[in-house]
Design a protein around this motif. Structure first.
Motif, PDB file in Angstrom:
ATOM      1  N   LYS A 115      20.241  -9.276  20.881  1.00 43.91           N
ATOM      2  CA  LYS A 115      19.855  -8.016  21.417  1.00 43.91           C
ATOM      3  C   LYS A 115      20.842  -7.278  21.943  1.00 43.91           C
ATOM      4  CE  LYS A 115      18.708  -8.994  25.808  1.00 43.91           C
ATOM      5  NZ  LYS A 115      17.740  -9.397  27.237  1.00 43.91           N
ATOM      6  N   PHE A 116      20.666  -5.852  21.792  1.00 43.66           N
ATOM      7  CA  PHE A 116      21.679  -4.840  22.303  1.00 43.66           C
ATOM      8  C   PHE A 116      21.948  -4.545  23.342  1.00 43.66           C
ATOM      9  CE2 PHE A 116      20.131  -4.016  17.505  1.00 43.66           C
ATOM     10  CZ  PHE A 116      21.510  -4.252  16.791  1.00 43.66           C
ATOM     11  N   GLN A 117      22.975  -4.183  23.623  1.00 45.95           N
ATOM     12  CA  GLN A 117      23.156  -3.811  25.261  1.00 45.95           C
ATOM     13  C   GLN A 117      22.123  -2.708  25.669  1.00 45.95           C
ATOM     14  OE1 GLN A 117      27.165  -2.752  26.262  1.00 45.95           O
ATOM     15  NE2 GLN A 117      26.815  -2.741  28.521  1.00 45.95           N
ATOM     16  N   LYS A 140      10.508  -0.829  17.808  1.00 53.42           N
ATOM     17  CA  LYS A 140      11.219  -0.581  19.040  1.00 53.42           C
ATOM     18  C   LYS A 140      11.509   1.185  19.230  1.00 53.42           C
ATOM     19  CE  LYS A 140      13.869  -4.738  18.403  1.00 53.42           C
ATOM     20  NZ  LYS A 140      15.163  -5.323  18.432  1.00 53.42           N
ATOM     21  N   PHE A 141      10.574   1.578  19.234  1.00 48.50           N
ATOM     22  CA  PHE A 141      10.424   3.138  19.216  1.00 48.50           C
ATOM     23  C   PHE A 141      10.712   3.830  20.695  1.00 48.50           C
ATOM     24  CE2 PHE A 141       6.031   1.561  18.343  1.00 48.50           C
ATOM     25  CZ  PHE A 141       5.323   2.083  19.445  1.00 48.50           C
ATOM     26  N   THR A 142      10.559   2.866  21.802  1.00 42.99           N
ATOM     27  CA  THR A 142      11.005   3.215  22.963  1.00 42.99           C
ATOM     28  C   THR A 142      12.329   2.969  23.561  1.00 42.99           C
ATOM     29  OG1 THR A 142      10.086   1.036  23.873  1.00 42.99           O
ATOM     30  CG2 THR A 142       8.532   2.782  23.534  1.00 42.99           C
ATOM     31  N   GLU A 143      12.982   2.486  22.619  1.00 44.21           N
ATOM     32  CA  GLU A 143      14.575   2.167  22.714  1.00 44.21           C
ATOM     33  C   GLU A 143      15.403   3.142  22.406  1.00 44.21           C
ATOM     34  OE1 GLU A 143      15.175  -1.077  24.487  1.00 44.21           O
ATOM     35  OE2 GLU A 143      12.971  -0.542  24.684  1.00 44.21           O
ATOM     36  N   GLU A 144      16.710   3.204  22.961  1.00 46.95           N
ATOM     37  CA  GLU A 144      17.563   4.079  22.422  1.00 46.95           C
ATOM     38  C   GLU A 144      17.867   4.208  21.049  1.00 46.95           C
ATOM     39  OE1 GLU A 144      22.377   5.251  23.659  1.00 46.95           O
ATOM     40  OE2 GLU A 144      21.396   3.420  24.520  1.00 46.95           O
ATOM     41  N   ASP A 157      19.883   4.481  13.398  1.00 49.05           N
ATOM     42  CA  ASP A 157      21.244   4.970  13.699  1.00 49.05           C
ATOM     43  C   ASP A 157      22.024   3.675  13.837  1.00 49.05           C
ATOM     44  OD1 ASP A 157      20.751   7.574  13.650  1.00 49.05           O
ATOM     45  OD2 ASP A 157      20.409   7.490  15.950  1.00 49.05           O
ATOM     46  N   LEU A 158      21.347   2.425  13.885  1.00 50.77           N
ATOM     47  CA  LEU A 158      22.183   1.219  13.995  1.00 50.77           C
ATOM     48  C   LEU A 158      22.474   0.590  12.663  1.00 50.77           C
ATOM     49  CD1 LEU A 158      21.291  -0.476  17.335  1.00 50.77           C
ATOM     50  CD2 LEU A 158      23.277   0.674  16.812  1.00 50.77           C
ATOM     51  N   TYR A 159      21.389   0.578  11.710  1.00 44.13           N
ATOM     52  CA  TYR A 159      21.182  -0.174  10.638  1.00 44.13           C
ATOM     53  C   TYR A 159      20.224   0.590   9.763  1.00 44.13           C
ATOM     54  CZ  TYR A 159      20.559  -3.630   7.182  1.00 44.13           C
ATOM     55  OH  TYR A 159      20.720  -4.406   5.778  1.00 44.13           O
ATOM     56  N   ALA A 160      20.844   0.968   8.512  1.00 40.20           N
ATOM     57  CA  ALA A 160      20.101   1.751   7.613  1.00 40.20           C
ATOM     58  C   ALA A 160      20.396   0.960   6.262  1.00 40.20           C
ATOM     59  CB  ALA A 160      20.292   3.014   7.498  1.00 40.20           C
TER      60      ALA A 160
END
Length: 323
Positions: free
Chosen positions: A171-173, A203-207, A237-240
């Motif tokens: 789980k990301f910070q 997770k489209f509501t997350e950062e 933006d985190l993993y593509a």
């Protein structure tokens, strides 16, 4: 396997309702990552699980990662033939070796990689709602022309919730314990081949939301043996990444399937390859004596008229009177 998902299903629309015909054989989502448009069937409980080994090498970080994991799915057809409850996830051990200040550092992580609770609903089935092309008794050429009906897919929607609780290293910070996942699912059935497409927002509501697509083509070599190829893309933006998978499945019985598969990707941050194997088993509590009922008086669709001509409705009335 997706070729087993080519079942006939009847949909609820407006004031018309019906009980659909379920698949005679198991319709597993394994071994690919996509899910087909059709549900498992009313009162059917299906378990799908498997293990995998994943190797990742990151050129920039100069890290090597070995992952041993297990995937699992529980699927249940609730109330109708077109609604499926779905729980899926993975648990894995991840061992990473990376040089830090000239010293090889080893990091060991063991936890749930994901847990998702959701539901899938079939919106549209061309086998039911698109009339079949009638045979032209006066023109052979007209009967041989391309049938545009085959391009119309079955369409389903999926909605779920990612569940990452406790102190989970995956789980990301700042990430929420519960976050949404949604998908639009299409499925084309072309004889012995099936094309499934999933368009996913995760997770489209997350950062850091993730979007992507999965495109799976399956071909049945025999009624028991099928092969598949799959392309998956991640946009975040985190993993593509872009991934291709391939594999095969074998149907030992109408309720039991085994599968093997592998994947590779197209970049070196990290580069990946994976091998996997699994099983799928169905507990079939479907009532085979259920018959189709049309509750829209005075206006049956084309399939309803065909069933009436075959005596399904009359048989259903006889069953009611006997009970």
């Amino acid at each position: 396997m997706h070729y087993l998902k080519a079942s006939l299903a009847f949909i609820f629309f407006g004031i018309f309702s019906a009980n659909a015909q379920y698949t005679e054989t198991i319709n597993s989502n394994r071994p690919g990552e996509s899910q087909g448009a059709y549900a498992v069937g009313k009162n059917v409980l299906q378990l799908e699980a498997g293990g995998y080994y994943d190797s990742q090498n990151h050129d920039l970080l100069r890290s090597d990662t070995d992952i041993f994991g297990a995937r699992y799915e529980v699927r249940y057809g609730l109330l109708t033939e077109i609604l499926e409850l779905h729980f899926s996830g993975s648990f894995q051990n991840q061992l990473t070796n990376q040089p830090v200040a000239g010293i090889m550092k080893e990091t060991d992580i063991t936890n749930f990689r994901s847990n998702i609770l959701g539901a899938k609903f079939l919106l549209f089935d061309p086998e039911i709602h698109v009339p079949e092309r009638k045979v032209n008794l006066y023109s052979w050429k007209a009967n041989q022309r391309f049938n545009w009906r085959t391009l119309i897919p079955a369409v389903a929607v999926y909605g779920g919730a990612n569940l990452l609780w406790w102190d989970n290293p995956y789980k990301f910070q700042g990430e929420s314990v519960i976050s949404p996942k949604a998908a639009l699912i299409t499925q084309h059935n072309w004889g012995n081949s099936v094309l499934v497409m999933n368009f996913i927002a995760d997770k489209f509501t997350e950062e850091y939301p993730s979007y992507g697509g999965i495109f799976t083509l399956t071909h049945a070599i025999t009624p028991e043996f099928a092969i598949f190829g799959e392309f998956q893309t991640y946009i975040s933006d985190l993993y593509a990444d872009d991934i291709v998978r391939g594999g095969a499945a074998y149907l030992f019985s109408k309720d039991f399937q085994v599968d093997v598969s592998g994947l590779v990707n197209f970049k070196d941050t990290p580069s990946r390859w994976q091998v996997a194997a699994g099983v799928s088993y169905r507990f079939d509590f479907h009532d085979d004596n259920e018959y189709i009922e049309d509750t829209y008086e005075g206006n049956r669709d084309q399939r309803g008229q065909e069933l009436e001509e075959k005596g399904y409705y009359k048989q259903n009335e006889r069953n009611k009177n006997e009970n």
